[in-house]
Design an enzyme around this catalytic site. Structure first.
Site, PDB file in Angstrom:
ATOM      1  N   SER A  46      18.073 -12.186   5.077  1.00 49.44           N
ATOM      2  CA  SER A  46      18.938 -11.249   5.825  1.00 49.44           C
ATOM      3  C   SER A  46      19.421 -12.115   6.998  1.00 49.44           C
ATOM      4  CB  SER A  46      18.430 -10.044   6.216  1.00 49.44           C
ATOM      5  OG  SER A  46      17.073 -10.162   6.905  1.00 49.44           O
ATOM      6  N   GLU A  47      18.353 -12.835   7.633  1.00 46.44           N
ATOM      7  CA  GLU A  47      18.928 -13.849   8.886  1.00 46.44           C
ATOM      8  C   GLU A  47      18.015 -15.027   8.893  1.00 46.44           C
ATOM      9  OE1 GLU A  47      21.018 -10.477  10.516  1.00 46.44           O
ATOM     10  OE2 GLU A  47      18.974  -9.992   9.575  1.00 46.44           O
ATOM     11  N   THR A  48      18.636 -16.111   9.267  1.00 49.39           N
ATOM     12  CA  THR A  48      18.083 -17.479   9.430  1.00 49.39           C
ATOM     13  C   THR A  48      18.305 -17.789  10.861  1.00 49.39           C
ATOM     14  OG1 THR A  48      18.427 -18.359   7.338  1.00 49.39           O
ATOM     15  CG2 THR A  48      18.228 -19.680   8.762  1.00 49.39           C
ATOM     16  N   HIS A  75      14.663  -8.798  14.678  1.00 40.53           N
ATOM     17  CA  HIS A  75      13.418  -9.323  13.469  1.00 40.53           C
ATOM     18  C   HIS A  75      13.349 -11.002  13.547  1.00 40.53           C
ATOM     19  CE1 HIS A  75      15.839 -10.127   9.902  1.00 40.53           C
ATOM     20  NE2 HIS A  75      14.863 -10.707   9.490  1.00 40.53           N
TER      21      HIS A  75
END
Length: 277
Positions: A46-48, A75
């Protein structure tokens, strides 16, 4: 180039919300935006997060979903702080310079607290097609966050705890709206309340390449505004009831000109990798 995958807002591996953390060498050329986006797409999380040191306790931090760069991600910020502490690259409080301003973090590996900006809701005017995107869900629209770009805005809806677990939105229609995502929330049911949980939530953001985010720190910057008022106190324990699930301790600090939401949670590094560039 060093990188890791960290599960955030959990105390066990393969739960919570995984984020990739990529360490950018300050002596190397700054990577191109397109390259960072391709790396995020390759990880498929979902995120890097891309982090680079600026000085003692100071870092630049950027976040990418598989398809776009975002202004705020809780997060992945917690995951980055955990990794820096775990690697011995940091030992105390740290500050991240981001698109959302300066964010703070402190704690120890596996137990991190981050400070994020409060993101209240205001506008209640739903875009055309919003009701159809919500499907047959029975909900109360609390409002929309006020961001400059449409894909950074979120809707906040209040639902019953039973409906929250079973809800199925029309993700195709939701992705077509000028909206980043939908935060759905409910007061804790009896089972969760017995575990000390006060608030439940889920987050859907297909327009950002994330059908459902497992645990969303930034969504709690909005949930804090709503639930602190409803509960009549400045802190609560939250559970995001996605398939992976996660727990957060949420505290609203409104003693300053720009209120902060303090989020505390666990984190576990599940893998370390080397990017070949």
């Amino acid at each position: 180039m060093r990188a890791a995958v960290v599960d955030a807002f959990t105390d066990r591996a393969f739960a919570g919300n995984p984020a990739a953390v990529v360490w950018l060498d300050p002596e190397a050329p700054t990577p191109a935006l397109g390259w960072m986006q391709r790396v995020a797409s390759e990880f498929g999380l979902s995120e890097t997060a891309f982090v680079s040191p600026l000085g003692p306790g100071q870092y630049r931090l950027r976040w990418f979903t598989p398809t776009v760069e975002v202004e705020l991600c809780g997060h992945a910020t917690l995951a980055t702080a955990h990794w820096l502490l775990e690697q011995g690259l940091e030992t105390g409080p740290m500050t991240f310079r981001t698109m959302s301003g300066r964010l703070s973090a402190d704690g120890s590996p596996g137990d991190v607290r981050i400070g994020l900006p409060l993101v209240p809701v205001g506008d209640r005017r739903a875009p055309d097609g919003f009701e159809q995107a919500m499907g047959f869900l029975s909900y109360e629209l609390v409002g929309f966050t006020d961001q400059s770009e449409a894909l950074q805005r979120n809707a906040l809806v209040l639902v019953d705890a039973v409906d929250l677990r079973d809800m199925q939105l029309n993700l195709r229609k939701l992705a077509q709206l000028p909206l980043g995502g939908v935060i759905a929330t409910a007061a804790a049911d009896d089972v969760n309340a017995a575990k000390g949980v006060d608030v439940l939530s889920r987050y859907f953001a297909p327009a950002l390449g994330i059908d459902e985010d497992p645990v969303t720190g930034s969504a709690h910057c909005t949930l804090a505004d709503y639930w602190c008022g409803e509960l009549g106190r400045r802190s609560f324990r939250a559970a995001q009831v996605s398939e992976r699930g996660g727990l957060l301790d949420v505290e609203l600090d409104d003693s300053r000109d720009e209120p902060l939401v303090l989020l505390r949670g666990g984190a576990v590094t599940t893998m370390e990798v080397t990017l070949r560039v």
